[in-house]
Design a protein around this motif. Structure first.
Motif, short mmCIF file in Angstrom:
data_model
loop_
_atom_site.label_atom_id
_atom_site.label_comp_id
_atom_site.label_asym_id
_atom_site.label_seq_id
_atom_site.Cartn_x
_atom_site.Cartn_y
_atom_site.Cartn_z
N ALA A 35 0.80 -1.31 0.15
CA ALA A 35 -0.20 0.02 0.05
C ALA A 35 0.86 1.32 0.19
CB ALA A 35 -1.09 -0.06 1.13
N ARG A 36 0.42 2.38 -0.22
CA ARG A 36 0.90 3.69 -0.51
C ARG A 36 0.39 4.80 0.36
NH1 ARG A 36 0.58 2.02 -5.76
NH2 ARG A 36 -1.09 3.75 -6.17
N THR A 71 12.28 3.70 8.12
CA THR A 71 12.98 5.07 8.27
C THR A 71 12.07 6.09 8.67
OG1 THR A 71 12.51 5.77 5.82
CG2 THR A 71 14.61 4.34 6.25
N ALA A 72 12.51 6.85 9.39
CA ALA A 72 11.60 7.91 9.90
C ALA A 72 11.19 8.93 8.85
CB ALA A 72 12.69 9.18 10.80
N GLU A 73 11.46 9.00 7.79
CA GLU A 73 10.89 9.83 6.51
C GLU A 73 9.80 9.17 6.16
OE1 GLU A 73 12.02 11.37 2.18
OE2 GLU A 73 13.61 10.23 3.30
N ILE A 74 9.92 7.65 6.04
CA ILE A 74 8.87 6.78 5.49
C ILE A 74 7.55 6.88 6.52
CG2 ILE A 74 8.20 4.29 4.67
CD1 ILE A 74 10.78 4.11 3.37
N GLN A 75 8.01 6.41 7.84
CA GLN A 75 6.92 6.65 8.89
C GLN A 75 6.34 7.82 8.93
OE1 GLN A 75 8.25 5.60 12.94
NE2 GLN A 75 10.00 4.66 12.24
N GLU A 76 6.97 8.98 8.52
CA GLU A 76 6.08 10.13 8.66
C GLU A 76 5.60 10.52 7.40
OE1 GLU A 76 9.24 13.34 9.16
OE2 GLU A 76 9.39 12.90 11.48
N ASP A 77 5.73 9.66 6.16
CA ASP A 77 4.86 9.98 4.94
C ASP A 77 3.56 9.49 5.29
OD1 ASP A 77 6.78 11.34 3.62
OD2 ASP A 77 7.52 9.36 2.48
N LEU A 79 2.25 8.65 8.46
CA LEU A 79 1.64 9.20 9.60
C LEU A 79 1.02 10.40 9.32
CD1 LEU A 79 4.42 8.29 12.32
CD2 LEU A 79 2.07 7.40 12.09
N ARG A 80 1.74 11.25 8.48
CA ARG A 80 1.14 12.61 8.07
C ARG A 80 -0.29 12.33 7.32
NH1 ARG A 80 5.28 13.68 5.08
NH2 ARG A 80 6.47 14.81 7.08
N SER A 81 -0.13 11.37 6.48
CA SER A 81 -1.45 11.11 5.85
C SER A 81 -2.44 11.05 6.76
CB SER A 81 -1.26 10.17 4.39
OG SER A 81 -0.13 10.61 3.58
N ALA A 82 -2.41 9.97 7.64
CA ALA A 82 -3.46 9.65 8.46
C ALA A 82 -3.69 10.78 9.52
CB ALA A 82 -3.13 8.34 9.29
N TYR A 83 -2.71 11.43 9.90
CA TYR A 83 -2.94 12.66 10.89
C TYR A 83 -3.72 13.54 10.37
CZ TYR A 83 -1.75 15.94 14.64
OH TYR A 83 -1.96 16.61 15.79
#
Length: 362
Positions: A35-36, A71-77, A79-83
């Motif tokens: 998933a993306r 990676t922190a960058e992928i996690q934030e991608d 999390l940002r979308s969900a948040y």
């Protein structure tokens, strides 16, 4: 824990460098494509439009891998979308699954910053020998340390536990249950270990060095776990793997106690034990041979009382030489309570009283 509609996004094996002996996340999830983050909004919209009750809270969930190992960058991608959706009021929660040894203050601060509400830890076992034989790559101490850290933040904590891993015995399973009770998670998931193709466990099974638990063993210990966790008010939010087309003998399932209705089997098993306990208690009061009884219960418990294909009724008749068992749904009764009428008296056993049998003794 309030009942929510959980929208899963599978990120198979992402963030995890380990290959546990049972693991083949592609088969477990039934997902063939990763998933993306940009898919979240559309999928949430679909779920919102199809849910039966518009008031049902919605959560997104990142499953399939060890999310905090990304990676922190992928996690934030992700999390940002969900948040963003959470701030817009389109979802009420964000949950994810990860390993106990992938929890740190830095990780937890990031998750808190992006509004994560629930962390599911892949604990699997709280016995170090079982963890080592399963090539988990973490210890019981790692789980307990992760639990302590998570408790410093306002997250809900769920333990994912497995039955029948390599080296698992009834004793080690009871140890895991006892340590789970001591850790006081906000919920648990229970998964019997199955043998999937293209795993180390499959090779061990074919070589004869691993023997999976039978369905009966998995149901029996699952019943005990359900009773123990219920007594200590730890919600069991799921039992058994999600049914999918590939979890068949002609698909990716090689062996093991998989059943699409495992959770129902466990619940009906616990109800059977409750009925048997009440019969054991009242039998000395009865004179002569007991031929006919009636069982009263809440209408919502009918399937649990009768058992799959009425197996509970058949077993009770055979065990106690009963001629007839009348089932009496009664809307006035509380869920999970039962009463047995053996004329002329009626005897009751509330679930709360029955669960006292499963209190852990030092």
């Amino acid at each position: 824990m309030a009942k929510s509609l959980i929208i899963p996004f599978f990120i198979p094996h992402a963030g995890c460098p380990f290959t546990c002996v049972y693991c083949n996340q592609w088969e477990i999830s039934g997902e063939s494509a990763v998933a993306r983050p940009e898919e979240i909004r559309a999928k949430v919209g679909e779920y919102r439009n199809t849910r039966n009750d518009p008031a049902t809270p919605i959560e997104t969930a990142f499953y399939g891998g060890s999310f905090t190992g990304l990676t922190a960058e992928i996690q934030e991608d992700w999390l940002r979308s969900a948040y963003t959706l959470k701030k817009e009021g389109l979802i009420s929660g964000i949950r994810l699954s990860t390993r106990p040894d992938y929890i740190s203050k830095e990780v937890l601060q990031r998750l808190a910053r992006y509004g994560v509400t629930t962390i599911e830890l892949g604990v699997q076992s709280l016995d170090d020998e079982v963890l080592a034989k399963s090539c988990r790559g973490h210890s019981v101490d790692d789980t307990l340390q992760a639990t302590r850290l998570i408790r410093e933040y306002p997250f809900s904590l769920v333990y994912q536990l497995m039955l029948g891993l390599p080296g698992e015995t009834a004793l080690s399973a009871r140890i895991s249950a006892k340590k789970t009770v001591a850790a006081k998670p906000d919920g648990v998931r229970i998964y019997p270990t199955v043998v999937l193709k293209n795993t180390a466990l499959a090779k061990w099974y074919e070589q004869g060095s691993y023997r999976p638990w039978t369905l009966q063993q998995a149901v029996e210990m699952g019943t005990e776990w359900l009773a123990v966790f219920s007594y200590y008010k730890i919600p069991v939010i799921r039992m058994g793997l999600q049914a999918s087309a590939n979890l068949t003998r002609s698909g990716d399932l090689l062996a093991g106690p998989y059943h699409p209705a495992y959770g129902e089997l466990v619940k009906s098993s616990l109800m059977l034990k409750q009925i048997q306990q009440l019969l054991f208690q009242i039998r000395p009061e009865l004179s002569g041979e007991l031929l006919n009884i009636s069982i009263s219960f809440h209408p919502g418990d009918y399937s649990k009382v009768a058992g799959q294909k009425k197996r509970n009724i058949i077993r009770l008749k055979n065990t106690y030489r009963l001629r007839d068992i009348e089932l009496r749904p009664d809307a006035e009764m509380k869920r999970d309570d039962i009463a047995i009428t053996a004329a002329p008296k009626t005897y009751c056993l509330p679930r709360k009283e029955f669960l006292e049998l499963y209190r852990i003794k030092d």
